[in-house]
Each structure stands twice: as C-alpha cells, then as structure tokens.
Design a protein around this motif. Structure first.
Motif, short mmCIF file in Angstrom:
data_model
loop_
_atom_site.label_atom_id
_atom_site.label_comp_id
_atom_site.label_asym_id
_atom_site.label_seq_id
_atom_site.Cartn_x
_atom_site.Cartn_y
_atom_site.Cartn_z
N UNK A 205 0.88 -1.24 -0.13
CA UNK A 205 0.03 0.01 0.00
C UNK A 205 0.98 1.20 0.08
N UNK A 206 1.79 1.24 0.72
CA UNK A 206 2.89 2.21 0.48
C UNK A 206 3.71 2.28 -0.91
N UNK A 207 4.05 1.32 -1.34
CA UNK A 207 5.02 1.07 -2.36
C UNK A 207 4.39 1.64 -3.73
N UNK A 209 1.74 3.34 -5.82
CA UNK A 209 1.07 4.81 -5.60
C UNK A 209 -0.44 4.73 -5.64
N UNK A 210 -1.09 3.79 -6.49
CA UNK A 210 -2.61 3.74 -6.70
C UNK A 210 -3.15 3.30 -5.40
N UNK A 211 -2.31 2.59 -4.61
CA UNK A 211 -2.78 1.90 -3.41
C UNK A 211 -2.55 2.90 -2.11
N UNK A 212 -1.90 4.00 -2.18
CA UNK A 212 -1.87 4.82 -1.10
C UNK A 212 -2.90 5.17 -0.16
N UNK A 213 -3.97 5.45 -1.03
CA UNK A 213 -5.11 5.84 -0.28
C UNK A 213 -5.79 4.86 0.81
N UNK A 214 -5.21 3.49 0.46
CA UNK A 214 -5.72 2.44 1.41
C UNK A 214 -5.04 2.37 2.50
N UNK A 215 -3.94 3.04 2.51
CA UNK A 215 -2.70 3.14 3.77
C UNK A 215 -3.32 3.65 4.85
N UNK A 216 -3.16 3.36 5.96
CA UNK A 216 -3.33 4.05 7.28
C UNK A 216 -2.63 3.76 8.22
N UNK A 217 -2.17 4.72 8.73
CA UNK A 217 -1.10 4.75 9.79
C UNK A 217 -1.59 4.03 11.17
N UNK A 218 -2.98 4.26 11.35
CA UNK A 218 -3.69 3.85 12.44
C UNK A 218 -3.68 2.16 12.22
#
Ligand code: AMP
Ligand code: MG
Length: 319
Positions: A205-207, A209-218
C-alpha cells in the motif's frame, strides 16, 4: 447444480468450519497459508468463475421467493481482504438483490442505542443478501481489545458487572438463533491472515502509488495489538460458532484461495436453502394461455403470431 458439485463444495469447506463447542487456538488450529491439496492458482481461477456463476443463479432464485434471506458477516484484521472478497465473490450477482454495509467507529446516534441496534438496522429482507463488512462481532473484538470503546457505550452499571464478554457472546448467539429460526441464514467468515502477510500488504500500500489511499497509519499502530486480537478472535470463534450459525476460518494469505472458499461457503448456504422460483397454479396458467391467444391475435400482417416461440423453435431445430 449436480449432487457431485454440491458434494465437492461441502468437502472444500469442511476443514474451515469451527466445530460448535470446540476450543479454538487460532495460531495452532488454523493455518493462514492452507489450501486444498493439489489446487493450483490457474485452476483456482476457473473454480472461482464456476462459483460466481453458481452464486448468480442461486441469488436470482433467492430473490424470486420471499421466505428466506441471507446475512454474510465478514471479519478480518486490517488488510485481510474483506473488500476484495466482496468485489470478486459478488461480481456476478444482481446488485439489486445485495446490500453491503460497512461498520466503523460508532456515531453518537449509534451509541445512544443498545450495541446491536445499528446492525439490526442493516439486516437483509426476505429474498435479499446482506453483507456486513465488519459486523456485530466488532462489539466483542475491537471493543474488547480497546476498552475505551466500551467506556463510550453509555451502559448502566449493572450491564458492566460480572463477565460482560460471556454475556455478549450469549446475547449474540441468541440474536443469531432468533434470526435463523425466522428465515435468515447467517454466514460468518473470518479471513485469517498471517502477521507477515499483513506486513507485506501494508508495504504494498506504500510502494504502489494507486494503493496509497488504502494505507492508514492507524492500521499499522493497531498491528501492535496483534496478539490481543488473536486471543480475542480465538475466544469469539470458540464461543459463537453454533449449529445454527457456525464460523468458517478462511485461510487468507492467498487471496485467490480465500475468494474460492468464501464463494463456496456462501454457495453451500444457498444450496441448503434451495430457493425455488414460485410456480403458478393451474388456474393462473389457464389465464396466461388466454392472454397469450389475445396477444397472438394482435400480430400485424406477416408477423409471427408468437415471435418468441418461433425463435425458440428455430433455435431448437438447429441444435
Ligand atoms: P476500516 O474498516 O478500516 O475503514 O476501519 C473501521 C474502523 O472502525 C476499524 O478500525 C474498526 O476497528 C472500527 N470499528 C468498527 N466497529 C467498531 C465498534 N463497534 N467500536 C469501535 N470501533 C469500531
Ligand atoms: Mg482500517
């Protein structure tokens, strides 16, 4: 649907079922990487397609009757694959017959009610399939792991005394039993992910870009409570897998296999319900025949009296 096909589905899901009354220790009893012997990803794709087609057919029949409804509850840790499972498994069904409800941190209005209220508001109607993306089980999972959620629930002192979790398991079992005996079958799937596969999916999800929106620090912070969740899930599976609403632990490290299993458990339930298209009485059939001849008489010059029947006849002739 052949008896053979039904048998194969039953055999595929049998090892995933939590035997009612058994004591589950997740780490020991269920392997997130398990897959059926000899099954390859390539074959898996065909199998999932077969499952999707089967579900579409059964869903049409379910929608045509108004006695039974189905509730599918999906639970998983973050990145367990709930969204993808819903997207793939339900890809063939008529959206009109399915309602997906996601449950997040409860709103103030929701906290003003008893803890099962918001789930009861989203139950499917007869003929429908309701999907809970997270479910009433959050009330004995995240609420248990993070007790501050319980503090926000405005419970009377008497409801906090004794073993609150045991009581909730009983209340949930009773609620599900009530729904089942009133025509609503409950399918409960826990997507069982390994800690390492979760790490990999977070990194993806970090690597990408199209998945970045799914990444949550929480979500990453929540990972610190991994062991607490494993324990809470083990207790939930032990206490709430019942004859009327058993849990299935879906090995989730291989997404393709998880989706096949999810489709298979849902199909198994629908096969069990065996919904039928309503049949018409002899009297109604005679009415239909009378209307047919009226419509046939309206055929314009040169047109077939019954174009549908004519086409059907000619198709049959070619076969
Ligand atoms: P997500 O599904 O990742 O968008 O996140 C929804 C969040 O809501 C998750 O972190 C859940 O743990 C949280 N959540 C769901 N139900 C409850 C509940 N009953 N009480 C507190 N938090 C909840
Ligand atoms: Mg999340």
């Amino acid at each position: 649907m052949s008896a053979d096909q039904a048998q194969r589905i039953a055999e595929l899901i049998e090892p995933l079922r939590v035997e009612p009354g058994s004591k589950v220790r997740l780490g020991k009893d269920f392997d997130p990487r398990y897959k059926a012997d000899g099954l390859k990803k390539k074959h898996g794709r065909e199998l999932l397609q077969t499952g999707i087609t089967l579900l579409a057919d059964y869903q049409r029949r379910l929608a045509a009757q108004n006695t039974y409804g189905v509730l599918l509850c999906l639970q998983a840790l973050d990145a367990g694959g709930k969204d993808g499972t819903i997207r793939h498994v339900m890809s063939g069904v008529n959206p009109q017959g399915v309602q997906v409800s996601g449950f997040k941190v409860p709103s103030s209005e929701e906290l003003d009610h008893d803890y099962l209220w918001r789930y009861a508001c989203r139950l499917p109607s007869r003929g429908g399939i309701g999907i809970f993306n997270r479910s009433h089980y959050e009330e004995v999972l995240v609420v248990r792991v993070h007790q501050e959620n319980l503090d926000r629930q405005r419970l009377p002192e008497s409801a906090k005394r004794g073993d609150l979790w045991e009581r909730r398991y009983r209340e949930i079992n009773d609620w599900e039993r009530y729904l089942t005996s009133n025509g609503f079958k409950i399918v409960k799937l826990f997507l069982n992910l390994s800690k390492e596969e979760q790490r990999t999916r977070f990194l993806k999800r970090i690597d990408v870009p199209d998945r970045n929106w799914k990444f949550s620090a929480a979500d990453v912070r929540e990972r610190k409570y991994w062991d607490d969740y494993q324990k809470a899930f083990s207790e939930v599976l032990s206490a709430t897998s019942t004859e009327w609403a058993p849990w299935y632990v879906i090995p989730a490290d291989r997404k393709w296999f998880a989706r096949i299993c999810a489709a298979a458990v849902l199909a198994h339930t629908l096969i069990d319900i065996d919904p039928q298209y309503p049949t018409v009485s002899d009297e109604r059939r005679l009415d239909l025949l009378a209307v047919r001849s009226e419509l046939e008489d309206e055929a314009p010059k040169g047109a077939e009296r019954d174009p549908y029947a004519a086409e059907h006849r000619s198709k049959k002739g070619k076969e």
